[in-house]
Design a protein around this motif. Structure first.
Motif, PDB file in Angstrom:
ATOM      1  N   PRO A  28       0.831  -1.212   0.000  1.00 43.67           N
ATOM      2  CA  PRO A  28       0.000   0.000   0.000  1.00 43.67           C
ATOM      3  C   PRO A  28       0.859   1.254   0.000  1.00 43.67           C
ATOM      4  O   PRO A  28       1.963   1.277   0.535  1.00 43.67           O
ATOM      5  CB  PRO A  28      -0.814  -0.120   1.290  1.00 43.67           C
ATOM      6  CG  PRO A  28      -0.100  -1.091   2.134  1.00 43.67           C
ATOM      7  CD  PRO A  28       0.678  -1.982   1.221  1.00 43.67           C
ATOM      8  N   GLY A  29       0.334   2.288  -0.609  1.00 45.26           N
ATOM      9  CA  GLY A  29       1.036   3.555  -0.697  1.00 45.26           C
ATOM     10  C   GLY A  29       1.781   3.679  -2.010  1.00 45.26           C
ATOM     11  O   GLY A  29       1.815   2.755  -2.819  1.00 45.26           O
ATOM     12  N   PRO A  30       2.395   4.827  -2.227  1.00 45.35           N
ATOM     13  CA  PRO A  30       3.126   5.027  -3.484  1.00 45.35           C
ATOM     14  C   PRO A  30       4.396   4.181  -3.509  1.00 45.35           C
ATOM     15  O   PRO A  30       5.021   3.920  -2.480  1.00 45.35           O
ATOM     16  CB  PRO A  30       3.460   6.521  -3.463  1.00 45.35           C
ATOM     17  CG  PRO A  30       3.422   6.907  -2.033  1.00 45.35           C
ATOM     18  CD  PRO A  30       2.409   6.014  -1.384  1.00 45.35           C
ATOM     19  N   TRP A  31       4.774   3.743  -4.703  1.00 37.35           N
ATOM     20  CA  TRP A  31       5.951   2.880  -4.831  1.00 37.35           C
ATOM     21  C   TRP A  31       7.229   3.626  -4.484  1.00 37.35           C
ATOM     22  O   TRP A  31       8.221   3.005  -4.108  1.00 37.35           O
ATOM     23  CB  TRP A  31       6.040   2.282  -6.226  1.00 37.35           C
ATOM     24  CG  TRP A  31       6.294   3.279  -7.316  1.00 37.35           C
ATOM     25  CD1 TRP A  31       5.365   3.937  -8.051  1.00 37.35           C
ATOM     26  CD2 TRP A  31       7.557   3.744  -7.769  1.00 37.35           C
ATOM     27  NE1 TRP A  31       5.967   4.786  -8.928  1.00 37.35           N
ATOM     28  CE2 TRP A  31       7.321   4.688  -8.787  1.00 37.35           C
ATOM     29  CE3 TRP A  31       8.871   3.478  -7.428  1.00 37.35           C
ATOM     30  CZ2 TRP A  31       8.340   5.345  -9.450  1.00 37.35           C
ATOM     31  CZ3 TRP A  31       9.884   4.131  -8.096  1.00 37.35           C
ATOM     32  CH2 TRP A  31       9.617   5.058  -9.103  1.00 37.35           C
ATOM     33  N   SER A  33       7.831   5.294  -1.915  1.00 37.72           N
ATOM     34  CA  SER A  33       8.137   5.120  -0.494  1.00 37.72           C
ATOM     35  C   SER A  33       8.824   3.787  -0.218  1.00 37.72           C
ATOM     36  O   SER A  33       9.412   3.615   0.849  1.00 37.72           O
ATOM     37  CB  SER A  33       6.855   5.227   0.338  1.00 37.72           C
ATOM     38  OG  SER A  33       5.974   4.165   0.015  1.00 37.72           O
ATOM     39  N   THR A  34       8.778   2.852  -1.143  1.00 33.85           N
ATOM     40  CA  THR A  34       9.422   1.546  -0.960  1.00 33.85           C
ATOM     41  C   THR A  34      10.719   1.429  -1.759  1.00 33.85           C
ATOM     42  O   THR A  34      11.299   0.348  -1.806  1.00 33.85           O
ATOM     43  CB  THR A  34       8.472   0.414  -1.380  1.00 33.85           C
ATOM     44  OG1 THR A  34       8.191   0.529  -2.770  1.00 33.85           O
ATOM     45  CG2 THR A  34       7.185   0.443  -0.581  1.00 33.85           C
TER      46      THR A  34
END
Length: 87
Positions: A28-31, A33-34
């Motif tokens: 979950p969340g924008p890529w 951030s990973t």
């Protein structure tokens, strides 16, 4: 032995990239951030894929399997982006 090792290095690299990319995109969340976590996780995943290559009976089987899985993983990444299921 060299065939299995080279299969772990070349198509194993692309298979590892596909696995880490799928994990980054499906969280979950924008890529973005990973990105750092994915970059840090890439090398251990690649080493694991490299080591698993020695379980194959021959280098040709390792190349075929890793090549097919890498192509499928990268195709899945491409399809997810084309269908706009990930941003």
């Amino acid at each position: 032995m060299w065939g299995r090792a080279s299969a772990g290095i070349v198509p194993g690299f692309f298979l590892s990239a596909a696995l880490v990319g799928l994990a980054s995109w499906l969280l979950p969340g924008p890529w973005q951030s990973t990105l750092v976590a994915g970059a840090l996780a890439f090398f251990p995943v690649w080493v694991g894929v490299f080591c698993l290559g020695f379980l194959f009976r021959s280098g040709a089987r390792a190349w075929i399997a890793y090549g097919a899985f890498a192509a499928a993983g990268l195709l899945l990444l491409w399809a997810l982006r084309q269908w706009q299921w990930v941003q």
